[in-house]
Design a protein around this motif. Structure first.
Motif, PDB file in Angstrom:
ATOM      1  N   TYR A 276       0.832  -1.211   0.000  1.00 44.16           N
ATOM      2  CA  TYR A 276       0.000   0.000   0.000  1.00 44.16           C
ATOM      3  C   TYR A 276       0.865   1.259   0.000  1.00 44.16           C
ATOM      4  O   TYR A 276       1.918   1.288   0.627  1.00 44.16           O
ATOM      5  N   THR A 277       0.381   2.268  -0.697  1.00 42.36           N
ATOM      6  CA  THR A 277       1.109   3.541  -0.706  1.00 42.36           C
ATOM      7  C   THR A 277       0.200   4.701  -0.305  1.00 42.36           C
ATOM      8  O   THR A 277       0.649   5.834  -0.225  1.00 42.36           O
TER       9      THR A 277
ATOM     10  N   VAL B   3      -5.655   2.574   3.294  1.00 42.43           N
ATOM     11  CA  VAL B   3      -6.084   1.176   3.422  1.00 42.43           C
ATOM     12  C   VAL B   3      -7.506   1.226   3.966  1.00 42.43           C
ATOM     13  O   VAL B   3      -7.769   1.926   4.941  1.00 42.43           O
TER      14      VAL B   3
ATOM     15  N   LYS C  86      -9.434   1.056   8.872  1.00 44.05           N
ATOM     16  CA  LYS C  86      -8.803   1.954   7.906  1.00 44.05           C
ATOM     17  C   LYS C  86      -7.541   2.599   8.471  1.00 44.05           C
ATOM     18  O   LYS C  86      -7.374   2.689   9.690  1.00 44.05           O
ATOM     19  N   ALA C  87      -6.676   3.015   7.555  1.00 43.55           N
ATOM     20  CA  ALA C  87      -5.426   3.670   7.941  1.00 43.55           C
ATOM     21  C   ALA C  87      -4.871   4.408   6.735  1.00 43.55           C
ATOM     22  O   ALA C  87      -5.235   4.127   5.592  1.00 43.55           O
ATOM     23  N   GLN C  88      -3.982   5.353   7.015  1.00 49.31           N
ATOM     24  CA  GLN C  88      -3.306   6.086   5.953  1.00 49.31           C
ATOM     25  C   GLN C  88      -1.847   5.624   5.949  1.00 49.31           C
ATOM     26  O   GLN C  88      -1.122   5.855   6.914  1.00 49.31           O
ATOM     27  N   VAL C  89      -1.449   4.936   4.886  1.00 51.00           N
ATOM     28  CA  VAL C  89      -0.083   4.414   4.818  1.00 51.00           C
ATOM     29  C   VAL C  89       0.855   5.496   4.292  1.00 51.00           C
ATOM     30  O   VAL C  89       0.586   6.132   3.274  1.00 51.00           O
ATOM     31  N   VAL C  90       1.941   5.694   5.009  1.00 50.24           N
ATOM     32  CA  VAL C  90       2.936   6.695   4.613  1.00 50.24           C
ATOM     33  C   VAL C  90       4.123   5.956   3.992  1.00 50.24           C
ATOM     34  O   VAL C  90       4.773   5.130   4.649  1.00 50.24           O
ATOM     35  N   GLU C  91       4.354   6.239   2.705  1.00 47.10           N
ATOM     36  CA  GLU C  91       5.458   5.591   1.996  1.00 47.10           C
ATOM     37  C   GLU C  91       6.726   6.401   2.284  1.00 47.10           C
ATOM     38  O   GLU C  91       6.947   7.448   1.671  1.00 47.10           O
TER      39      GLU C  91
ATOM     40  N   PHE D 154     -12.669   1.168  12.980  1.00 43.64           N
ATOM     41  CA  PHE D 154     -11.404   1.523  13.633  1.00 43.64           C
ATOM     42  C   PHE D 154     -10.495   2.228  12.627  1.00 43.64           C
ATOM     43  O   PHE D 154     -10.202   1.699  11.563  1.00 43.64           O
ATOM     44  N   ASP D 155     -10.079   3.434  12.978  1.00 47.50           N
ATOM     45  CA  ASP D 155      -9.163   4.199  12.129  1.00 47.50           C
ATOM     46  C   ASP D 155      -7.809   4.256  12.832  1.00 47.50           C
ATOM     47  O   ASP D 155      -7.671   4.876  13.892  1.00 47.50           O
TER      48      ASP D 155
ATOM     49  N   GLY E  12      -5.172   5.709  11.761  1.00 46.45           N
ATOM     50  CA  GLY E  12      -4.436   6.941  11.470  1.00 46.45           C
ATOM     51  C   GLY E  12      -3.274   6.669  10.525  1.00 46.45           C
ATOM     52  O   GLY E  12      -3.349   5.769   9.693  1.00 46.45           O
TER      53      GLY E  12
ATOM     54  N   ILE F  35       0.259   5.237   9.358  1.00 45.25           N
ATOM     55  CA  ILE F  35       1.211   4.191   9.735  1.00 45.25           C
ATOM     56  C   ILE F  35       2.261   4.053   8.628  1.00 45.25           C
ATOM     57  O   ILE F  35       1.958   4.245   7.454  1.00 45.25           O
TER      58      ILE F  35
ATOM     59  N   GLN G  81       4.659   2.518   5.830  1.00 48.14           N
ATOM     60  CA  GLN G  81       4.528   1.377   4.912  1.00 48.14           C
ATOM     61  C   GLN G  81       5.356   0.205   5.442  1.00 48.14           C
ATOM     62  O   GLN G  81       6.500   0.385   5.857  1.00 48.14           O
TER      63      GLN G  81
END
Lengths: 149, 68
Positions: free
Chosen positions: A9-10, A13, A34-39, B36-37, B39, B41, B43
């Protein structure tokens, strides 16, 4: 317990888990994760496609690594597979400061075999959650036309 | 007689309205925190979470999870 690998994931999610129950009033319950993936270490392109290349020819492409994180990233090694087909402009370890980028030259020597060839470039890093990053390489080797024909 | 009918009516009302919900033997699935979030994370780090499904009914809850 739900576990999702974020290696591929980039960005965002978003996963849903549906639970079928025997509750007559709520036969289907949905959980959302859910989440925000940081590349942190971005390598572009994600796939190096040399396209069509003739037999016994050499072609060059460039990979650009960029540190999008807040701390320096150490690239411990860069290697290619198969080494008979792919080589690099330089293989020395390097450090990328936040916001810094660096190009890596990938060279393909097509050889005498025809057809699709596949390989990869592997970067080993000091990142805790991403100790290595793999960039796929492919090419389509075409038969060289005989000048006499 | 009238008093009897009124009392009977009230009783019938409560029996019809409330009894089915309380005496119906059934499981009741109540999700605890269905969204559930995590936030931001990095890679490569696994995204993990434990969801809880509570049975607020009076019969065993049988369930099967399907990722989609």
């Amino acid at each position: 317990m739900v576990r999702i690998s974020t290696r591929s994931y980039t960005s965002q999610v978003l996963k849903q888990i549906r639970v079928e129950t025997n509750d007559p009033e709520a036969g289907l319950v949905t959980f959302t994760l859910k989440a925000q993936v940081v590349e942190i270490l971005k390598v572009a392109p994600r796939l190096v496609n040399f396209g069509k290349i003739l037999q016994n020819q050499t072609s060059v492409r460039e990979l650009v690594c960029e540190n999008q994180g807040k701390d320096p990233v150490r690239v411990l090694s860069v290697e290619t597979r198969p080494p008979t087909l792919l080589s690099l402009g330089g293989q020395e370890p390097f450090v990328l400061k936040p916001g810094q980028s660096r190009a890596i030259v990938v060279k393909l020597s097509s050889g005498s075999s025809e057809g699709y060839v596949h390989g990869y470039v592997r970067l080993k890093t000091d990142l805790e959650f991403l100790p290595e990053k793999i960039v796929r390489v492919r090419a389509d080797v075409k038969k060289k036309q005989d000048p006499g024909q | 007689m009238k008093r009897f009918l009124v009392s009977g009516g009230i009783l019938a009302f409560f029996v019809l309205v409330f009894l089915p919900q309380h005496s119906l033997c059934a499981p009741r699935a109540v999700p605890q925190g269905p969204v559930f979030d995590a936030g931001e994370i990095p890679q490569g780090k696994d995204l993990t979470h434990e969801f809880l499904l509570k049975n607020a009914g009076d019969e065993p809850l049988v369930f099967k999870a399907r990722p989609c």
